[in-house]
Design a protein around this motif. Structure first.
Motif, mmCIF file in Angstrom:
data_model
loop_
_atom_site.group_PDB
_atom_site.id
_atom_site.type_symbol
_atom_site.label_atom_id
_atom_site.label_comp_id
_atom_site.label_asym_id
_atom_site.label_seq_id
_atom_site.Cartn_x
_atom_site.Cartn_y
_atom_site.Cartn_z
ATOM 1 N N THR A 92 1.100 -1.068 0.005
ATOM 2 C CA THR A 92 -0.065 0.284 -0.030
ATOM 3 C C THR A 92 0.826 1.192 -0.131
ATOM 4 O O THR A 92 1.702 1.530 0.753
ATOM 5 C CB THR A 92 -1.245 0.145 1.133
ATOM 6 O OG1 THR A 92 -1.687 1.250 1.302
ATOM 7 C CG2 THR A 92 -0.306 -0.194 2.524
ATOM 8 N N LEU A 93 0.420 2.193 -0.946
ATOM 9 C CA LEU A 93 1.139 3.300 -0.935
ATOM 10 C C LEU A 93 0.531 4.538 -0.215
ATOM 11 O O LEU A 93 -0.089 5.503 -0.752
ATOM 12 C CB LEU A 93 1.370 3.632 -2.435
ATOM 13 C CG LEU A 93 2.082 2.735 -3.220
ATOM 14 C CD1 LEU A 93 1.934 3.051 -4.727
ATOM 15 C CD2 LEU A 93 3.496 2.327 -2.735
ATOM 16 N N ARG A 94 0.594 4.641 1.144
ATOM 17 C CA ARG A 94 -0.126 5.256 2.092
ATOM 18 C C ARG A 94 0.919 6.414 2.494
ATOM 19 O O ARG A 94 2.018 5.862 2.555
ATOM 20 C CB ARG A 94 -0.784 4.540 3.226
ATOM 21 C CG ARG A 94 0.164 3.765 4.068
ATOM 22 C CD ARG A 94 -0.720 2.972 4.994
ATOM 23 N NE ARG A 94 0.756 2.367 5.872
ATOM 24 C CZ ARG A 94 1.193 2.799 6.808
ATOM 25 N NH1 ARG A 94 0.609 3.995 7.257
ATOM 26 N NH2 ARG A 94 2.121 2.322 7.478
ATOM 27 N N GLN A 95 0.597 7.530 3.125
ATOM 28 C CA GLN A 95 1.126 8.412 3.829
ATOM 29 C C GLN A 95 1.021 8.136 5.408
ATOM 30 O O GLN A 95 -0.125 8.112 5.919
ATOM 31 C CB GLN A 95 0.647 9.833 3.629
ATOM 32 C CG GLN A 95 1.594 10.711 4.227
ATOM 33 C CD GLN A 95 1.044 12.072 3.904
ATOM 34 O OE1 GLN A 95 0.662 12.472 2.911
ATOM 35 N NE2 GLN A 95 1.450 13.215 4.759
ATOM 36 N N PRO A 96 2.096 8.094 5.872
ATOM 37 C CA PRO A 96 2.114 7.523 7.393
ATOM 38 C C PRO A 96 1.456 8.728 8.307
ATOM 39 O O PRO A 96 1.538 9.967 7.688
ATOM 40 C CB PRO A 96 3.450 7.337 7.966
ATOM 41 C CG PRO A 96 4.150 7.373 6.836
ATOM 42 C CD PRO A 96 3.448 7.786 5.627
ATOM 43 N N GLY A 97 0.378 8.441 9.138
ATOM 44 C CA GLY A 97 -0.311 9.284 9.883
ATOM 45 C C GLY A 97 0.639 10.280 10.776
ATOM 46 O O GLY A 97 0.426 11.446 10.777
ATOM 47 N N SER A 98 1.804 9.809 11.144
ATOM 48 C CA SER A 98 2.777 10.928 11.857
ATOM 49 C C SER A 98 3.444 11.640 10.907
ATOM 50 O O SER A 98 4.444 12.469 11.489
ATOM 51 C CB SER A 98 3.636 9.851 12.638
ATOM 52 O OG SER A 98 4.446 9.124 11.680
#
Length: 367
Positions: A92-98
């Motif tokens: 998955t190519l998501r952006q980390p929440g932090s």
């Protein structure tokens, strides 16, 4: 090579497999040695195609890592992939929440670039795959096939040209939620054009988190199978990403697949809870519509007994004890995801003969 690929996948796809039988056990009890031995043997033939792995975003936050020797700072490394019988991963190519906010397109491009470098750095363990046949090639050479995606719908940047560019860079799954053209009200006219262009390219439509109206409109117009990359059964857990029984039945009827996550938040705190969701999806959507999603390296909490990717044999052993047949397990682990990939590629070849690349723009369509 084509004959070898066919030999590797024929059994799972045709269902011509001998059944495994074993007594049912309490879900919380550890698997018997015999069930675990049979689970490992099955995974050597029908490895897990894990539909949701967050490793690229996690690696972006680490100053150093070694996936070949093993790395305790991640849930997914090559030794544990081998121990777990994993044959393919959807990254998955998501952006980390932090992480600080980034433009969605930039975030996905950064992760695509990183993922390609990571795969290239571990050629003895990982291999980039863009198609079902390339996944079989990776298996034949003892590598784990890595597919790029899902990426969030916002990564397309409201541009079909951007979608095509991402596809050329390897993206194969797009999640249809969180965009102006795929919201609670359903697909807009531009959203429908996005789905048609995805069909023409061969990009899988991920309905996880999509509204019911969006999901049903996608099912109505798509010519390719759909996928839910990390959704459990809403009837057992009312997490917003989980799917209602009526929609599960529609996904099954459309030859799609729902990948049940190893997530305490979405399924429950115990390995038996994950097995319960798998059995529910199998009952409602059919054995040809259920698969696995680890959701490892996404920052979430995992059920007891499923701490990392090495624990898949224990989940399969649990299902063996519940009476799942080898045919059903072969479909669960590898066959269903392989079929959906092949169906998407077939639809793309057919669509490319009927229509050229779309030049539609969001402004006139959704004004």
């Amino acid at each position: 090579m084509a004959e070898l690929q066919q030999e590797l996948i024929t059994a799972a796809e045709t269902g011509e497999l001998d059944e495994l039988s074993s007594p049912n056990e309490e879900a919380h009890e550890p698997p018997e040695d015999d069930a675990l031995t049979r689970a490992r043997a099955l995974l050597s033939t029908h490895p897990v195609a894990d539909g949701y792995c967050g490793l690229p975003a996690t690696l972006r936050t680490l100053p150093w890592y070694d996936l070949e020797l093993g790395d305790t700072s991640v849930d997914t490394d090559i030794p544990r992939l081998r121990d777990g019988g994993v044959g393919a991963l959807l990254w998955t190519l998501r952006q980390p929440g932090s992480a600080p906010p980034e433009h969605p397109v930039t975030a996905v491009l950064e992760q695509l670039d990183l993922a390609r470098h990571v795969v290239a750095a571990y050629p003895e363990g990982l291999r980039l795959a863009r198609s079902a046949s390339e996944a079989c090639d990776a298996r034949a050479y003892g590598r784990v096939a890595v597919f790029m995606g899902p990426a969030p719908a916002s990564a397309a940047g409201n541009s079909l040209a951007t979608l095509r560019a991402l596809f050329a860079l390897g993206l194969r799954v797009l999640t249809l939620s969180g965009a102006s053209w795929a919201g609670e009200a359903g697909l807009t006219r531009f959203g429908e054009e996005v789905v048609r262009e995805m069909n023409r390219l061969g990009v899988l439509a991920d309905l996880t988190g999509a509204s019911a109206r969006t999901a049903r409109r996608v099912l109505a117009i798509t010519k390719a199978p759909v996928i839910l990359t990390h959704s459990g059964a809403h009837a057992l857990n009312d997490h917003p990403d989980n799917v209602t029984d009526d929609l599960l039945a529609e996904v099954g009827a459309a030859k799609g697949v729902c990948l049940v996550p190893c997530s305490a938040e979405r399924t429950g705190p115990d390995i038996g809870d994950v097995a319960d969701h798998l059995e529910h999806v199998r009952k409602v959507a059919g054995p040809g519509a259920v698969g696995l999603a680890g959701t490892y390296d996404t920052g979430g909490v995992h059920p007891d007994g499923l701490a990392d990717v090495s624990r898949y044999p224990y989940l399969i052993a649990e299902l063996i004890q519940r009476g799942w047949t080898e045919r059903e397990l072969g479909l669960l682990t590898w066959g269903n995801v392989q079929r959906v990939l092949q169906g998407t590629e077939f639809a793309a070849r057919a669509a490319s003969l009927r229509r050229p690349p779309s030049t539609a723009r969001i402004e006139p369509l959704d004004a």
